[in-house]
Enzyme design. Structure first.
Site, PDB file in Angstrom:
ATOM      1  N   GLY A   9      11.886  -2.638   2.622  1.00 56.41           N
ATOM      2  CA  GLY A   9      11.381  -1.332   3.086  1.00 56.41           C
ATOM      3  C   GLY A   9      12.289  -0.199   2.624  1.00 56.41           C
ATOM      4  N   GLY A  12      10.946   3.384   2.308  1.00 54.54           N
ATOM      5  CA  GLY A  12      10.443   4.040   3.517  1.00 54.54           C
ATOM      6  C   GLY A  12      11.481   4.957   4.134  1.00 54.54           C
ATOM      7  N   LEU A  58       6.988  -8.951   0.648  1.00 52.34           N
ATOM      8  CA  LEU A  58       6.934  -9.728   1.900  1.00 52.34           C
ATOM      9  C   LEU A  58       5.750 -10.698   1.930  1.00 52.34           C
ATOM     10  CD1 LEU A  58       7.934  -6.879   4.374  1.00 52.34           C
ATOM     11  CD2 LEU A  58       9.261  -8.951   3.899  1.00 52.34           C
ATOM     12  N   ALA A  81       7.212  -3.060   6.187  1.00 55.17           N
ATOM     13  CA  ALA A  81       6.029  -3.285   7.027  1.00 55.17           C
ATOM     14  C   ALA A  81       4.948  -2.278   6.646  1.00 55.17           C
ATOM     15  CB  ALA A  81       6.367  -3.091   8.514  1.00 55.17           C
ATOM     16  N   SER A  83       3.330   0.314   8.487  1.00 61.43           N
ATOM     17  CA  SER A  83       3.864   0.840   9.749  1.00 61.43           C
ATOM     18  C   SER A  83       2.943   1.832  10.459  1.00 61.43           C
ATOM     19  CB  SER A  83       5.229   1.490   9.493  1.00 61.43           C
ATOM     20  OG  SER A  83       5.064   2.711   8.807  1.00 61.43           O
ATOM     21  N   SER A 136       9.462  -3.144  17.509  1.00 60.33           N
ATOM     22  CA  SER A 136       8.916  -1.819  17.829  1.00 60.33           C
ATOM     23  C   SER A 136       8.536  -1.680  19.301  1.00 60.33           C
ATOM     24  CB  SER A 136       7.662  -1.595  16.972  1.00 60.33           C
ATOM     25  OG  SER A 136       6.908  -0.506  17.474  1.00 60.33           O
ATOM     26  N   GLU A 138       5.978  -0.375  20.170  1.00 55.63           N
ATOM     27  CA  GLU A 138       4.532  -0.637  20.243  1.00 55.63           C
ATOM     28  C   GLU A 138       4.255  -1.985  20.886  1.00 55.63           C
ATOM     29  OE1 GLU A 138       2.098   2.340  19.493  1.00 55.63           O
ATOM     30  OE2 GLU A 138       1.179   0.392  19.105  1.00 55.63           O
ATOM     31  N   TYR A 160      -1.194  -4.081  14.936  1.00 50.56           N
ATOM     32  CA  TYR A 160       0.194  -3.799  14.524  1.00 50.56           C
ATOM     33  C   TYR A 160       1.171  -4.293  15.596  1.00 50.56           C
ATOM     34  CZ  TYR A 160       4.470  -1.075  13.798  1.00 50.56           C
ATOM     35  OH  TYR A 160       5.792  -0.698  13.644  1.00 50.56           O
TER      36      TYR A 160
HETATM   37  P1  NAP Z   1       7.730   3.368   6.398  1.00 48.73           P
HETATM   38  O1  NAP Z   1       8.323   4.687   6.045  1.00 48.73           O
HETATM   39  O2  NAP Z   1       6.251   3.252   6.515  1.00 48.73           O
HETATM   40  O3  NAP Z   1       8.234   2.301   5.311  1.00 48.73           O
HETATM   41  C1  NAP Z   1       7.640   1.035   5.212  1.00 48.73           C
HETATM   42  C2  NAP Z   1       8.287   0.280   4.064  1.00 48.73           C
HETATM   43  O4  NAP Z   1       7.712  -1.039   4.003  1.00 48.73           O
HETATM   44  C3  NAP Z   1       8.089   0.912   2.686  1.00 48.73           C
HETATM   45  O5  NAP Z   1       9.297   0.873   1.982  1.00 48.73           O
HETATM   46  C4  NAP Z   1       7.073  -0.008   2.025  1.00 48.73           C
HETATM   47  O6  NAP Z   1       7.265  -0.100   0.630  1.00 48.73           O
HETATM   48  C5  NAP Z   1       7.477  -1.344   2.648  1.00 48.73           C
HETATM   49  N1  NAP Z   1       6.437  -2.369   2.501  1.00 48.73           N
HETATM   50  C6  NAP Z   1       5.141  -2.285   2.863  1.00 48.73           C
HETATM   51  N2  NAP Z   1       4.503  -3.427   2.522  1.00 48.73           N
HETATM   52  C7  NAP Z   1       5.419  -4.236   1.939  1.00 48.73           C
HETATM   53  C8  NAP Z   1       5.381  -5.537   1.361  1.00 48.73           C
HETATM   54  N3  NAP Z   1       4.240  -6.245   1.296  1.00 48.73           N
HETATM   55  N4  NAP Z   1       6.517  -6.068   0.854  1.00 48.73           N
HETATM   56  C9  NAP Z   1       7.666  -5.355   0.871  1.00 48.73           C
HETATM   57  N5  NAP Z   1       7.770  -4.110   1.399  1.00 48.73           N
HETATM   58  C10 NAP Z   1       6.656  -3.557   1.924  1.00 48.73           C
HETATM   59  O7  NAP Z   1       8.329   2.819   7.785  1.00 48.73           O
HETATM   60  P2  NAP Z   1       9.661   3.295   8.576  1.00 48.73           P
HETATM   61  O8  NAP Z   1       9.306   4.406   9.474  1.00 48.73           O
HETATM   62  O9  NAP Z   1      10.780   3.434   7.616  1.00 48.73           O
HETATM   63  O10 NAP Z   1       9.892   2.020   9.513  1.00 48.73           O
HETATM   64  C11 NAP Z   1      10.714   0.945   9.091  1.00 48.73           C
HETATM   65  C12 NAP Z   1      10.390  -0.291   9.915  1.00 48.73           C
HETATM   66  O11 NAP Z   1      10.639  -0.020  11.292  1.00 48.73           O
HETATM   67  C13 NAP Z   1       8.951  -0.752   9.839  1.00 48.73           C
HETATM   68  O12 NAP Z   1       8.959  -2.155   9.932  1.00 48.73           O
HETATM   69  C14 NAP Z   1       8.302  -0.164  11.083  1.00 48.73           C
HETATM   70  O13 NAP Z   1       7.198  -0.934  11.478  1.00 48.73           O
HETATM   71  C15 NAP Z   1       9.452  -0.278  12.050  1.00 48.73           C
HETATM   72  N6  NAP Z   1       9.490   0.708  13.138  1.00 48.73           N
HETATM   73  C16 NAP Z   1       9.427   2.040  12.851  1.00 48.73           C
HETATM   74  C17 NAP Z   1       9.526   2.961  13.872  1.00 48.73           C
HETATM   75  C18 NAP Z   1       9.473   4.436  13.585  1.00 48.73           C
HETATM   76  O14 NAP Z   1       9.243   5.205  14.546  1.00 48.73           O
HETATM   77  N7  NAP Z   1       9.702   4.875  12.356  1.00 48.73           N
HETATM   78  C19 NAP Z   1       9.699   2.525  15.203  1.00 48.73           C
HETATM   79  C20 NAP Z   1       9.771   1.150  15.452  1.00 48.73           C
HETATM   80  C21 NAP Z   1       9.681   0.248  14.411  1.00 48.73           C
HETATM   81  P3  NAP Z   1       6.248   0.485  -0.501  1.00 48.73           P
HETATM   82  O15 NAP Z   1       6.880   1.727  -1.027  1.00 48.73           O
HETATM   83  O16 NAP Z   1       6.246  -0.605  -1.509  1.00 48.73           O
HETATM   84  O17 NAP Z   1       4.931   0.712   0.161  1.00 48.73           O
HETATM   85  N1  GDD Z   2      -0.845   9.814  13.543  1.00 50.66           N
HETATM   86  C1  GDD Z   2      -1.439  10.642  14.411  1.00 50.66           C
HETATM   87  N2  GDD Z   2      -2.231  11.650  13.935  1.00 50.66           N
HETATM   88  N3  GDD Z   2      -1.204  10.474  15.736  1.00 50.66           N
HETATM   89  C2  GDD Z   2      -1.795  11.341  16.591  1.00 50.66           C
HETATM   90  C3  GDD Z   2      -2.619  12.380  16.162  1.00 50.66           C
HETATM   91  C4  GDD Z   2      -2.863  12.543  14.766  1.00 50.66           C
HETATM   92  O1  GDD Z   2      -3.578  13.425  14.309  1.00 50.66           O
HETATM   93  N4  GDD Z   2      -3.027  13.072  17.250  1.00 50.66           N
HETATM   94  C5  GDD Z   2      -2.490  12.491  18.318  1.00 50.66           C
HETATM   95  N5  GDD Z   2      -1.743  11.424  17.923  1.00 50.66           N
HETATM   96  C6  GDD Z   2      -1.024  10.513  18.825  1.00 50.66           C
HETATM   97  C7  GDD Z   2      -1.346   9.040  18.592  1.00 50.66           C
HETATM   98  O2  GDD Z   2      -2.590   8.714  19.213  1.00 50.66           O
HETATM   99  C8  GDD Z   2      -0.135   8.390  19.246  1.00 50.66           C
HETATM  100  O3  GDD Z   2      -0.341   8.274  20.628  1.00 50.66           O
HETATM  101  C9  GDD Z   2       0.991   9.404  19.001  1.00 50.66           C
HETATM  102  O4  GDD Z   2       0.366  10.615  18.566  1.00 50.66           O
HETATM  103  C10 GDD Z   2       2.001   8.966  17.951  1.00 50.66           C
HETATM  104  O5  GDD Z   2       1.304   8.547  16.799  1.00 50.66           O
HETATM  105  P1  GDD Z   2       2.090   8.206  15.424  1.00 50.66           P
HETATM  106  O6  GDD Z   2       2.965   9.315  15.044  1.00 50.66           O
HETATM  107  O7  GDD Z   2       1.044   7.780  14.435  1.00 50.66           O
HETATM  108  O8  GDD Z   2       3.061   7.014  15.841  1.00 50.66           O
HETATM  109  P2  GDD Z   2       2.817   5.681  16.700  1.00 50.66           P
HETATM  110  O9  GDD Z   2       3.427   5.895  18.040  1.00 50.66           O
HETATM  111  O10 GDD Z   2       1.408   5.240  16.637  1.00 50.66           O
HETATM  112  O11 GDD Z   2       3.652   4.603  15.880  1.00 50.66           O
HETATM  113  C11 GDD Z   2       4.945   4.899  15.366  1.00 50.66           C
HETATM  114  O12 GDD Z   2       5.922   4.479  16.295  1.00 50.66           O
HETATM  115  C12 GDD Z   2       5.974   3.069  16.551  1.00 50.66           C
HETATM  116  C13 GDD Z   2       7.071   2.843  17.598  1.00 50.66           C
HETATM  117  O13 GDD Z   2       6.590   3.127  18.870  1.00 50.66           O
HETATM  118  C14 GDD Z   2       5.076   4.167  14.037  1.00 50.66           C
HETATM  119  O14 GDD Z   2       6.275   4.557  13.408  1.00 50.66           O
HETATM  120  C15 GDD Z   2       5.126   2.654  14.237  1.00 50.66           C
HETATM  121  O15 GDD Z   2       5.418   2.029  12.981  1.00 50.66           O
HETATM  122  C16 GDD Z   2       6.241   2.355  15.245  1.00 50.66           C
HETATM  123  O16 GDD Z   2       6.341   0.963  15.457  1.00 50.66           O
END
Ligand code: NAP
Ligand code: GDD
Length: 345
Positions: A9, A12, A58, A81, A83, A136, A138, A160
């Site tokens: 990742g 990302g 992956l 992932a 994501s 996560s 989630e 997810y």
């Molecule tokens: P992101 O910006 O969406 O990055 C996802 C990464 O996964 C990208 O580098 C993507 O690479 C890679 N990927 C997707 N499919 C793949 C595959 N088949 N094989 C190898 N790599 C692959 O996500 P992030 O926000 O950095 O989050 C990092 C991790 O933390 C994720 O696992 C996410 O689910 C988890 N997480 C995130 C949050 C959050 O709030 N950000 C919270 C809790 C958990 P490509 O460029 O190749 O698409």
């Molecule tokens: N994306 C999006 N777009 N979300 C919206 C919108 C919209 O226009 N309007 C309201 N929301 C609400 C969604 O319904 C959700 O309740 C909240 O905003 C956050 O949405 P996201 O920013 O898409 O994030 P997420 O909470 O679904 O998921 C992120 O956080 C997880 C950890 O709790 C992602 O980064 C996941 O990969 C991560 O695991």
């Protein structure tokens, strides 16, 4: 000798911040890169000239074994992932393959390269490769209690979340089965100017920038009442690293302990540029999710006490940081016809 880290990742949001953090700590860092010409490679390699890359996906077990064997890492961070939660209703099988089975494949790659036999229970890892899984909040989904802590039961609300729960439990199982140092960081939402434009905070900051610069007038959002515990990604990668530096492996909840609504996020972002959010935001019912996660908020007691970790950026500063960055991005995009913005965060 420098410690070696392998990050999946890498292209990302979190991959880029973690790589910067580990390079700053003196690590040699490899990022797993998929695809023959991944367009996102440029933006991450431009940030860090010292970063190395190794091919892998992956979805492909053999590629992961080769990558681990080639890098011989001390630490593996599995951040790769799909994501974006809504995508998991559209492509549930693909999301499960990458986000659930992908974790198993990385663990298996480590087990194979380490020379750990499947019959060796609770043994010492032949080579001590430490493993971090990006679990996560989630997984808490329809939360059984608020705030959520390490012992709160999981009730995921999306494919997810279900896939992440598998990844979390298989990580714990490999720790218990093979004595691996394998941990799941249960991270709450974390954002930054490098956040994907599909997530709500970045959608808001980009929308505000475009409205302020006269490029659009309205911003469509879904559920404004959803509550999230939002922090800054640059803070959270420090917690990932700390989790792999302990005497004993354990899972941790990581968040700020404060929650805000989507409405709050919009209000702060529009206020920052002198606009009233209610003049521009409208609700698009198509953006409301089939099964929503209404409330997420972390109980940060354990991470603060045991890892001595605390976030440094508060929610209002995070939103204004993102708006300021997007004002610059959008202005540059206008000036250079999209060339700069396409490759940058
Ligand atoms: P992101 O910006 O969406 O990055 C996802 C990464 O996964 C990208 O580098 C993507 O690479 C890679 N990927 C997707 N499919 C793949 C595959 N088949 N094989 C190898 N790599 C692959 O996500 P992030 O926000 O950095 O989050 C990092 C991790 O933390 C994720 O696992 C996410 O689910 C988890 N997480 C995130 C949050 C959050 O709030 N950000 C919270 C809790 C958990 P490509 O460029 O190749 O698409
Ligand atoms: N994306 C999006 N777009 N979300 C919206 C919108 C919209 O226009 N309007 C309201 N929301 C609400 C969604 O319904 C959700 O309740 C909240 O905003 C956050 O949405 P996201 O920013 O898409 O994030 P997420 O909470 O679904 O998921 C992120 O956080 C997880 C950890 O709790 C992602 O980064 C996941 O990969 C991560 O695991």
């Amino acid at each position: 000798m420098a410690r070696r880290a392998l990050i999946t990742g890498i292209t990302g949001q979190d991959g880029s911040y973690l790589a910067e953090h580990l390079l700053g700590q003196g690590y040699q860092v490899w990022g797993l890169m998929r695809g023959q010409a991944n367009p996102r490679k440029t933006r991450v390699s431009r940030l860090m000239s010292e970063l190395s890359f190794v091919d892998g996906d992956l979805m492909d077990q053999a590629s992961l074994v080769s990558a681990v064997d080639l890098v011989q890492p001390d630490e593996v961070y599995n951040l790769g992932a799909i994501s974006f939660v809504p995508m998991s209703w559209q492509q549930a099988e693909l999301v499960t393959e990458v986000n659930a089975m992908g974790v198993l494949r990385v663990l298996e790659a480590i087990r194979m390269v380490s020379g750990l036999s499947s019959s060796r229970h609770n043994g010492e890892a032949a080579k001590n490769i430490r493993f971090y899984q990006a679990s996560s909040s989630e997984m808490f989904g329809k939360a059984a209690e608020t705030p959520q802590r390490e012992t709160t039961i999981f009730h995921p609300r999306s494919p997810y979340g279900v896939a992440k729960a598998y990844g979390h439990f298989i990580t714990r199982n490999y720790r218990e089965s093979f004595g691996m140092y394998a941990v799941g960081g249960i991270l709450f939402n974390h954002e930054s100017p490098r956040r994907g434009a599909e997530f709500v905070t970045r959608k808001i900051s980009l929308g505000v920038a475009k409205i302020k610069l006269g490029l659009q007038d309205r911003l469509a959002l879904g559920n404004l009442d959803a509550l999230r515990d939002w922090g800054f990604a640059g803070d959270y990668v420090r917690a990932m690293h700390l989790m792999l530096q302990q005497d004993e492996p354990a899972d941790y909840v990581v968040g700020t302990g404060e929650m805000h609504s989507v409405r709050d996020a919009a209000r702060i972002a529009f206020d920052h540029v002198g606009l009233n959010w209610e003049d521009h935001v409208h609700i698009d019912p198509a953006l409301v999710r089939p099964a929503e996660v209404e409330v997420l908020c972390a109980d940060t007691t354990r991470v603060r006490q045991e890892l001595r970790w605390a976030p440094q950026v508060d929610f209002a500063s995070l939103m204004t940081m993102m708006v300021d960055a997007d004002l610059k991005h959008v202005a540059a995009e206008q000036e250079y016809g999209g060339l700069l913005a396409a490759g940058s965060w």
